[in-house]
Write a protein that holds these residues in place. Structure first.
Motif, PDB file in Angstrom:
ATOM      1  N   LEU A  49       6.522   4.523  -7.109  1.00 49.58           N
ATOM      2  CA  LEU A  49       6.514   3.700  -5.907  1.00 49.58           C
ATOM      3  C   LEU A  49       7.791   2.865  -5.831  1.00 49.58           C
ATOM      4  O   LEU A  49       8.399   2.732  -4.766  1.00 49.58           O
ATOM      5  CB  LEU A  49       5.286   2.797  -5.894  1.00 49.58           C
ATOM      6  N   ALA A  50       8.216   2.317  -6.969  1.00 48.97           N
ATOM      7  CA  ALA A  50       9.458   1.536  -7.007  1.00 48.97           C
ATOM      8  C   ALA A  50      10.655   2.419  -6.678  1.00 48.97           C
ATOM      9  O   ALA A  50      11.582   1.995  -5.969  1.00 48.97           O
ATOM     10  CB  ALA A  50       9.632   0.904  -8.388  1.00 48.97           C
TER      11      ALA A  50
ATOM     12  N   VAL B  28       6.057  10.970   0.971  1.00 49.04           N
ATOM     13  CA  VAL B  28       6.872  12.121   0.581  1.00 49.04           C
ATOM     14  C   VAL B  28       7.633  11.829  -0.708  1.00 49.04           C
ATOM     15  O   VAL B  28       7.651  12.634  -1.645  1.00 49.04           O
ATOM     16  CB  VAL B  28       7.852  12.493   1.712  1.00 49.04           C
ATOM     17  N   LEU B  29       8.274  10.668  -0.770  1.00 49.24           N
ATOM     18  CA  LEU B  29       9.095  10.319  -1.928  1.00 49.24           C
ATOM     19  C   LEU B  29       8.265  10.157  -3.193  1.00 49.24           C
ATOM     20  O   LEU B  29       8.658  10.614  -4.274  1.00 49.24           O
ATOM     21  CB  LEU B  29       9.863   9.026  -1.632  1.00 49.24           C
ATOM     22  N   VAL B  30       7.115   9.508  -3.072  1.00 51.14           N
ATOM     23  CA  VAL B  30       6.248   9.322  -4.233  1.00 51.14           C
ATOM     24  C   VAL B  30       5.729  10.667  -4.729  1.00 51.14           C
ATOM     25  O   VAL B  30       5.678  10.928  -5.936  1.00 51.14           O
ATOM     26  CB  VAL B  30       5.081   8.374  -3.891  1.00 51.14           C
TER      27      VAL B  30
ATOM     28  N   THR C 235       0.829  -1.197   0.000  1.00 56.26           N
ATOM     29  CA  THR C 235       0.000   0.000   0.000  1.00 56.26           C
ATOM     30  C   THR C 235       0.864   1.247   0.000  1.00 56.26           C
ATOM     31  O   THR C 235       1.772   1.364   0.795  1.00 56.26           O
ATOM     32  CB  THR C 235      -0.905   0.014   1.244  1.00 56.26           C
ATOM     33  N   ALA C 236       0.592   2.189  -0.921  1.00 58.17           N
ATOM     34  CA  ALA C 236       1.307   3.461  -0.964  1.00 58.17           C
ATOM     35  C   ALA C 236       0.318   4.582  -0.727  1.00 58.17           C
ATOM     36  O   ALA C 236      -0.687   4.682  -1.414  1.00 58.17           O
ATOM     37  CB  ALA C 236       1.965   3.643  -2.327  1.00 58.17           C
TER      38      ALA C 236
ATOM     39  N   LEU D  86       2.858   6.239 -11.430  1.00 60.95           N
ATOM     40  CA  LEU D  86       2.902   5.826 -10.032  1.00 60.95           C
ATOM     41  C   LEU D  86       3.320   4.368  -9.880  1.00 60.95           C
ATOM     42  O   LEU D  86       4.209   4.039  -9.089  1.00 60.95           O
ATOM     43  CB  LEU D  86       1.534   6.039  -9.390  1.00 60.95           C
ATOM     44  N   PHE D  87       2.692   3.482 -10.662  1.00 58.93           N
ATOM     45  CA  PHE D  87       2.900   2.045 -10.471  1.00 58.93           C
ATOM     46  C   PHE D  87       3.831   1.396 -11.485  1.00 58.93           C
ATOM     47  O   PHE D  87       4.318   0.294 -11.257  1.00 58.93           O
ATOM     48  CB  PHE D  87       1.553   1.317 -10.511  1.00 58.93           C
TER      49      PHE D  87
END
Length: 221
Positions: A107-108, A60-62, A27-28, A81-82
């Motif tokens: 996300l990665a 924060v990073l995403v 989950t992000a 995102l994915f």
């Protein structure tokens, strides 16, 4: 806005009866607004506190990644995102399921910052999160368990009395601890990697949210 990222899970070619299910969900949490820096504080001790810290850093990073790629939205562009195309990471579990993930999305990118090696974290997390389903799958080797499972499967829908009378839950409670202990012993290296990379992520997340670089001596993968 909250976005949930679900890792793709491919079912095995044959249908497996019973309730041993693979629950692999990553989950992000994503918000469009910038997150203010937080003052330094002691690292959380509880697993829930550690998870909350890591997820806050992921957020924060995403967010930074999406804004840098011009894809923050709203809504954020899902492919950024994915990730897109065929999944680059995959692992086949002992239960027969295959789990896949991308390496090119935001996300990665966040996971690489936190864990250092996304591929190692992916393999370790998916494996550790599925130790109990693996142990439950092995319960089918026990003749008494298979008989109880057959009795339970013969029950009509919502017939709770029949399900209780099957004795499946009592037998599972009795047999599962020993099976789970054996499965954990077999995956000792995966558990070690999981703990090590998670410790690294906690340190990296704390440094990020405190507005300072990670301290020297932070464990590396």
């Amino acid at each position: 806005m909250i976005v949930r990222a679900v890792v793709r899970i491919d079912a095995p070619p044959r249908r497996v009866k019973g309730r041993a299910a693979v629950a692999v969900v990553l989950t992000a949490l994503l918000t469009g607004a910038c997150t203010a820096e937080r003052p330094h504080r002691a690292l959380p001790v509880s697993e829930q506190g550690r998870s909350d810290l890591i997820h806050a850093a992921e957020q924060v990073l995403v967010g930074r990644c999406l804004r840098a790629r011009g894809a923050a939205g709203p809504p954020p562009r899902q492919e950024v995102l994915f990730g897109t195309g065929p999944a680059e990471l995959s692992i086949r579990l002992a239960t027969g399921y295959t789990v896949r993930a991308h390496t090119d999305g935001c996300l990665a990118e966040a996971q690489r910052y936190l864990y250092g090696d996304q591929a190692r974290w992916f393999r370790a997390e998916v494996t550790v999160n599925n130790l109990r389903p693996e142990a439950r799958a092995e319960l089918r080797e026990d003749a008494a368990y298979r008989a109880a499972l057959a009795r339970r499967d013969a029950c009509a829908d919502h017939d709770t009395a029949c399900v209780r009378a099957s004795g499946l839950e009592q037998l599972r409670t009795k047999l599962e601890p020993a099976r789970l202990a054996r499965v954990r012993a077999a995956h000792r290296d995966d558990l070690t990697t999981y703990d090590r990379l998670r410790d690294r992520a906690v340190q990296r997340a704390a440094g990020l949210l405190a507005g300072r670089p990670p301290e020297k001596g932070t464990p590396s993968p």
